[in-house]
Design an enzyme around this catalytic site. Structure first.
Site, short mmCIF file in Angstrom:
data_model
loop_
_atom_site.label_atom_id
_atom_site.label_comp_id
_atom_site.label_asym_id
_atom_site.label_seq_id
_atom_site.Cartn_x
_atom_site.Cartn_y
_atom_site.Cartn_z
N GLU A 282 0.79 -1.22 0.00
CA GLU A 282 0.00 0.00 0.00
C GLU A 282 0.83 1.28 0.00
O GLU A 282 0.40 2.29 -0.55
CB GLU A 282 -0.95 0.01 1.21
CG GLU A 282 -2.10 -0.98 1.14
CD GLU A 282 -3.13 -0.60 0.09
OE1 GLU A 282 -3.19 0.58 -0.30
OE2 GLU A 282 -3.89 -1.50 -0.35
N SER B 19 -48.85 -38.69 11.41
CA SER B 19 -48.67 -39.68 12.48
C SER B 19 -47.52 -39.36 13.42
O SER B 19 -47.38 -40.01 14.46
CB SER B 19 -48.45 -41.07 11.86
OG SER B 19 -49.62 -41.49 11.19
#
Length: 593
Positions: free
Chosen positions: A94, A358
């Site tokens: 950078e 069920s």
């Protein structure tokens, strides 16, 4: 000649006066221009005062970061505490001249301009780390001359106010690195599961590469792009002689990002965060350690997706849901609310109310057993008619009298209705179901014995926990510890409550075991594991369920499965004993006993 000499002083004087006036007016104009640029500048003295949304960090059961919202910050890291290659990687990619410039770098600007001209597009930026810090702390992303001048002014102020090490430290703790993470510590924990103090060289390279485009390059959104960018950072470090060629090669080879253990745990995260404002009012930043087991969550998601894309697609199954919880206290270990959270965040495990068929029958049997019946008592399976309603038995051939155990194992409907009547009727059965945690509309009609209620998968699964834990009702929960500002908070939680006698819970568990050994749930059986459970299928195969119980290394588990379609359209003869029972089996198979 004398006349020429006499004229020279006045001319020189006029020139000097003009230059002085020009300097004065030029300086005044420059001052006005700078004032115009600076009039709305933020107060730079507030550089360390962070203004952000409160964050919520969700951690999995083992402490790994699961999800985050708001602005996520990790621990403040001192520069001296970080590996030296962390700031070195950042400066290499950078701002290589960071240590020598005064906040602005004319050399860097010139180099970037040449590179951009050669490429015909923007390939390099000329901003220094100090300028980036000024922009990130004080300014908007707006691209304008005014913003760039303000950025330069603030950068010069920062360089005068702080040392280079202090600037690096502020940058590393504040820079946005994607997915809501601010600072290297938050990002390291989010992407690698470690503190920034423990990152490796290749991990530091990936982190250093993120400021260029944090949303696009971060490992969660684009792992391949993150690795490519990390390799560029390693190359920049080698060019600066910060690492050797061999180190660059070795670290690039190690740069493999593991697959996220859970891709769609978003349903669980949403469920956990639904009541945060009420549970933790005014707490600010929260760190919540959840009950979710990432390994089990990954198994559930993968197995559900595989079934839906394979056998499920062929059978007309569009959606499914799975819940796994600890039968001892209701801790949710895994939750999948559908095929894909990204495709549909609607949680079919907690919000969808469907008829359980069920799978509701255990509550009917329990109500009858609380009236004195036992697994070996008999009940008629003969046809019956109640006010013009006659339940069918499907392919079951009547035997006359069968035991309660066999009637449950083979899910005999006429026996279920008779047991509902012997257990006190629909109202009493509904009360038993509610006592175990089943909420929702429970019709007071004999058809309740066949599962005509409307329930959620989470409620139904939690209700089965009482059969596994000795008779205690559990309330599902997802947070086991909460922390704010480094202090522990009270976690709202309902302790397990006695709901039925231990002997009845054991009897129910034995009968549910028979369902898997010899009845409708045989597809759920797993050799060497004690498995119990119940199937459920609704009319026209619109819903198919299996809720099962099994032991595991993490304790007794209840696993609930639902398959169906959001629009209620029928599946192709998918019963609870087929694909849902098979999915239960597949999940349990990957759960250590």
């Amino acid at each position: 000649m004398n006349s020429t000499s006499a004229a020279s002083p006045p001319l020189f004087g006029r020139l000097v006066r003009a230059l002085l006036l020009l300097g004065i007016w030029g300086g005044l104009a420059l001052g006005l221009v700078l004032l115009w640029f600076a009039w709305d500048l933020p107060r730079p003295e507030q550089v360390l005062a962070a203004t952000r949304r409160p964050s919520v960090m969700l951690e999995a059961r083992d402490g790994r970061l699961l999800a985050a919202s708001g602005d996520l910050y990790g621990e403040a890291a001192r520069l001296a505490e970080l590996p030296a290659f962390v700031p070195a990687a950042l400066m290499a990619v950078e701002d290589r001249r960071f240590r020598s410039h005064a906040g602005l770098d004319p050399v860097g600007l010139a180099r970037a301009a040449v590179a951009n001209l050669r490429a015909g597009r923007v390939v390099q930026g000329g901003s220094t780390l100090t300028q980036q810090l000024a922009k990130n702390l004080f300014l908007t992303p707006e691209r304008s001359l005014r913003r760039k001048v303000q950025e330069a002014m603030l950068a010069l102020w920062l360089e005068r106010r702080f040392t280079k090490d202090q600037l690096l430290e502020i940058y590393l703790n504040r820079v946005y690195l994607g997915s809501g993470a601010y600072g290297v510590d938050a990002a390291a924990r989010l992407y690698f599961g470690v503190s920034a103090r423990r990152v490796t060289l290749w991990q530091a390279a990936i982190l250093a590469g993120l400021p260029k485009a944090p949303s696009r390059l971060n490992p969660r959104n684009n792992p391949d792009a993150a690795i490519r960018r990390g390799a560029e950072v390693l190359a920049a470090m080698r060019e600066e002689n910060l690492i050797t060629v061999r180190q660059e090669t070795l670290e690039a080879e190690r740069m493999v990002l593991p697959l996220r253990p859970s891709g769609d745990a978003g349903w669980f995260s949403d469920w956990v965060q639904a009541d945060l404002a009420e549970d933790y009012p005014g707490a600010g930043d929260l760190v919540l350690r959840t009950t979710l087991d990432l390994r089990l969550q990954a198994v559930v998601e993968r197995r559900l997706e595989t079934l839906l894309d394979g056998a499920g697609r062929a059978a007309g199954v569009g959606q499914g849901a799975v819940v796994v919880l600890d039968a001892r206290d209701g801790a949710v270990r895994a939750m999948a609310g559908g095929r894909s959270y990204r495709g549909s965040p609607f949680n079919r495990a907690t919000a969808a109310r469907r008829q359980p068929g069920s799978a509701f029958k255990p509550f009917v049997w329990l109500a009858a057993m609380e009236r004195g019946l036992g697994p070996e008592n008999s009940v008629s399976d003969a046809p019956l008619s109640l006010g013009g309603w006659s339940p069918g038995n499907g392919s079951w051939r009547s035997r006359g009298m069968i035991t309660l155990k066999d009637a449950l194992a083979h899910s005999v409907n006429t026996a279920a209705v008779r047991l509902l009547l012997q257990g006190g009727g629909a109202r009493e059965v509904a009360a038993v179901a509610r006592r175990l945690g089943v909420a929702g509309r429970l019709p007071e009609h004999p058809s309740l014995a066949l599962g005509t209620a409307e329930v959620t998968l989470l409620d139904l699964t939690a209700a089965y926990a009482a059969f596994a834990n000795g008779g205690f009702r559990v309330t599902p929960y997802g947070v086991q510890r909460a922390e704010a500002a480094e202090r522990l908070l009270a976690v709202p939680r309902t302790a397990p409550q006695p709901a039925l006698r231990p002997a009845l819970a054991a009897a129910m568990r034995r009968m549910l075991g028979a369902v898997v050994r010899e009845g409708t749930g045989r597809a759920a059986a797993l050799p060497g594991r004690a498995v119990a459970g119940k199937t459920g299928t609704t009319q026209d195969f619109r819903d198919a369920w299996f809720v099962g119980i099994a032991g595991s290394r993490m304790g007794p588990l209840v696993i609930g499965v639902w398959l169906g379609n959001d629009d209620g359209s029928p599946m192709n003869e998918v019963s609870g004993g087929s694909l849902p029972a098979r999915l239960f089996h597949d999940v349990l198979q990957e759960t250590p006993p």
